[in-house]
Design a protein around this motif. Structure first.
Motif, PDB file in Angstrom:
ATOM      1  N   MET A   1      -8.473  -2.086   2.658  1.00  0.00           N
ATOM      2  CA  MET A   1      -7.358  -1.601   3.454  1.00  0.00           C
ATOM      3  C   MET A   1      -7.783  -0.277   4.094  1.00  0.00           C
ATOM      4  SD  MET A   1      -3.442  -0.718   2.167  1.00  0.00           S
ATOM      5  CE  MET A   1      -3.117  -2.368   1.620  1.00  0.00           C
ATOM      6  N   ASP A   2      -7.684  -0.186   5.410  1.00  0.00           N
ATOM      7  CA  ASP A   2      -8.061   1.068   6.060  1.00  0.00           C
ATOM      8  C   ASP A   2      -6.872   2.036   6.055  1.00  0.00           C
ATOM      9  OD1 ASP A   2      -6.363   0.486   8.229  1.00  0.00           O
ATOM     10  OD2 ASP A   2      -7.984   0.024   9.603  1.00  0.00           O
ATOM     11  N   GLU A   3      -7.073   3.237   6.589  1.00  0.00           N
ATOM     12  CA  GLU A   3      -6.045   4.282   6.555  1.00  0.00           C
ATOM     13  C   GLU A   3      -4.770   3.853   7.289  1.00  0.00           C
ATOM     14  OE1 GLU A   3      -8.227   7.485   8.322  1.00  0.00           O
ATOM     15  OE2 GLU A   3      -8.908   8.228   6.372  1.00  0.00           O
ATOM     16  N   HIS A   4      -4.928   3.222   8.444  1.00  0.00           N
ATOM     17  CA  HIS A   4      -3.763   2.777   9.203  1.00  0.00           C
ATOM     18  C   HIS A   4      -2.959   1.746   8.402  1.00  0.00           C
ATOM     19  CE1 HIS A   4      -5.853   4.740  12.473  1.00  0.00           C
ATOM     20  NE2 HIS A   4      -4.806   4.545  13.267  1.00  0.00           N
ATOM     21  N   ASP A   5      -3.660   0.802   7.787  1.00  0.00           N
ATOM     22  CA  ASP A   5      -2.991  -0.222   6.986  1.00  0.00           C
ATOM     23  C   ASP A   5      -2.252   0.408   5.812  1.00  0.00           C
ATOM     24  OD1 ASP A   5      -3.964  -2.284   8.605  1.00  0.00           O
ATOM     25  OD2 ASP A   5      -5.709  -2.628   7.315  1.00  0.00           O
ATOM     26  N   LEU A   6      -2.884   1.390   5.168  1.00  0.00           N
ATOM     27  CA  LEU A   6      -2.276   2.062   4.023  1.00  0.00           C
ATOM     28  C   LEU A   6      -0.982   2.762   4.432  1.00  0.00           C
ATOM     29  CD1 LEU A   6      -2.248   3.044   1.108  1.00  0.00           C
ATOM     30  CD2 LEU A   6      -3.798   4.899   1.803  1.00  0.00           C
ATOM     31  N   VAL A   7      -1.021   3.517   5.514  1.00  0.00           N
ATOM     32  CA  VAL A   7       0.177   4.222   5.985  1.00  0.00           C
ATOM     33  C   VAL A   7       1.265   3.213   6.353  1.00  0.00           C
ATOM     34  CG1 VAL A   7       1.081   5.640   7.870  1.00  0.00           C
ATOM     35  CG2 VAL A   7      -1.024   6.320   6.701  1.00  0.00           C
ATOM     36  N   PHE A   8       0.906   2.170   7.068  1.00  0.00           N
ATOM     37  CA  PHE A   8       1.877   1.151   7.467  1.00  0.00           C
ATOM     38  C   PHE A   8       2.495   0.480   6.241  1.00  0.00           C
ATOM     39  CE2 PHE A   8       3.248  -2.922   9.290  1.00  0.00           C
ATOM     40  CZ  PHE A   8       3.957  -2.463  10.393  1.00  0.00           C
ATOM     41  N   PHE A   9       1.680   0.160   5.253  1.00  0.00           N
ATOM     42  CA  PHE A   9       2.158  -0.456   4.015  1.00  0.00           C
ATOM     43  C   PHE A   9       3.140   0.467   3.298  1.00  0.00           C
ATOM     44  CE2 PHE A   9       1.697  -0.696  -0.619  1.00  0.00           C
ATOM     45  CZ  PHE A   9       2.178  -1.979  -0.845  1.00  0.00           C
ATOM     46  N   LEU A  10       2.766   1.737   3.151  1.00  0.00           N
ATOM     47  CA  LEU A  10       3.637   2.684   2.451  1.00  0.00           C
ATOM     48  C   LEU A  10       4.977   2.855   3.156  1.00  0.00           C
ATOM     49  CD1 LEU A  10       1.039   5.379   1.362  1.00  0.00           C
ATOM     50  CD2 LEU A  10       2.281   3.776  -0.120  1.00  0.00           C
ATOM     51  N   LEU A  11       4.953   2.886   4.479  1.00  0.00           N
ATOM     52  CA  LEU A  11       6.211   3.038   5.210  1.00  0.00           C
ATOM     53  C   LEU A  11       7.072   1.785   5.134  1.00  0.00           C
ATOM     54  CD1 LEU A  11       5.011   5.110   8.253  1.00  0.00           C
ATOM     55  CD2 LEU A  11       6.471   5.852   6.365  1.00  0.00           C
ATOM     56  N   GLY A  12       6.452   0.637   4.967  1.00  0.00           N
ATOM     57  CA  GLY A  12       7.221  -0.579   4.742  1.00  0.00           C
ATOM     58  C   GLY A  12       7.965  -0.536   3.418  1.00  0.00           C
ATOM     59  N   ARG A  13       7.374   0.129   2.437  1.00  0.00           N
ATOM     60  CA  ARG A  13       7.986   0.260   1.113  1.00  0.00           C
ATOM     61  C   ARG A  13       8.918   1.458   1.010  1.00  0.00           C
ATOM     62  NH1 ARG A  13       5.347  -2.091  -3.844  1.00  0.00           N
ATOM     63  NH2 ARG A  13       7.025  -0.790  -4.544  1.00  0.00           N
ATOM     64  N   PHE A  14       8.568   2.538   1.731  1.00  0.00           N
ATOM     65  CA  PHE A  14       9.320   3.796   1.638  1.00  0.00           C
ATOM     66  C   PHE A  14       9.638   4.324   3.036  1.00  0.00           C
ATOM     67  CE2 PHE A  14       6.298   3.589  -1.943  1.00  0.00           C
ATOM     68  CZ  PHE A  14       7.198   3.486  -2.997  1.00  0.00           C
ATOM     69  N   PRO A  15      10.562   3.698   3.753  1.00  0.00           N
ATOM     70  CA  PRO A  15      10.852   4.115   5.124  1.00  0.00           C
ATOM     71  C   PRO A  15      11.380   5.548   5.189  1.00  0.00           C
ATOM     72  CG  PRO A  15      12.374   2.395   4.397  1.00  0.00           C
ATOM     73  CD  PRO A  15      11.394   2.594   3.311  1.00  0.00           C
ATOM     74  N   GLY A  16      11.004   6.226   6.273  1.00  0.00           N
ATOM     75  CA  GLY A  16      11.531   7.558   6.525  1.00  0.00           C
ATOM     76  C   GLY A  16      10.696   8.702   5.986  1.00  0.00           C
ATOM     77  N   LEU A  17       9.573   8.393   5.321  1.00  0.00           N
ATOM     78  CA  LEU A  17       8.726   9.472   4.817  1.00  0.00           C
ATOM     79  C   LEU A  17       8.204  10.315   5.967  1.00  0.00           C
ATOM     80  CD1 LEU A  17       6.523   7.569   2.195  1.00  0.00           C
ATOM     81  CD2 LEU A  17       8.447   9.094   1.725  1.00  0.00           C
ATOM     82  N   ASP A  18       8.141  11.628   5.736  1.00  0.00           N
ATOM     83  CA  ASP A  18       7.530  12.481   6.747  1.00  0.00           C
ATOM     84  C   ASP A  18       6.022  12.525   6.516  1.00  0.00           C
ATOM     85  OD1 ASP A  18       6.836  14.656   4.937  1.00  0.00           O
ATOM     86  OD2 ASP A  18       8.888  15.390   5.092  1.00  0.00           O
ATOM     87  N   ASP A  19       5.300  13.175   7.411  1.00  0.00           N
ATOM     88  CA  ASP A  19       3.837  13.177   7.348  1.00  0.00           C
ATOM     89  C   ASP A  19       3.307  13.802   6.057  1.00  0.00           C
ATOM     90  OD1 ASP A  19       3.987  12.046   9.870  1.00  0.00           O
ATOM     91  OD2 ASP A  19       3.520  13.906  10.911  1.00  0.00           O
TER      92      ASP A  19
END
Length: 66
Positions: A1-19
């Motif tokens: 999983m690359d960095e983009h995939d990781l961020v996208f995955f995390l936001l799918g699980r935890f919407p609304g996180l800031d940077d």
């Protein structure tokens, strides 16, 4: 999983996180790298970045149109 995939995955699980929250949760450093990734995903129309209730920019996976 690359960095983009990781961020996208995390936001799918935890919407609304800031940077900063995303950086802590993902372990990606420096934190500005997460901001670059989110802006890239936003430019691809995969994420929406908008101000959240605490005045920080939250990241949300865009809903796909059926």
């Amino acid at each position: 999983m690359d960095e983009h995939d990781l961020v996208f995955f995390l936001l799918g699980r935890f919407p609304g996180l800031d940077d900063d929250e995303l950086a802590r949760l993902s372990g990606l450093t420096p934190a500005r790298r997460v901001k670059q990734i989110c802006r890239d995903l936003e430019s691809r129309e995969l994420l929406e970045r908008k101000e959240g209730p605490r005045g920080r920019i939250g990241n949300y996976v865009r809903e796909t149109e059926s």
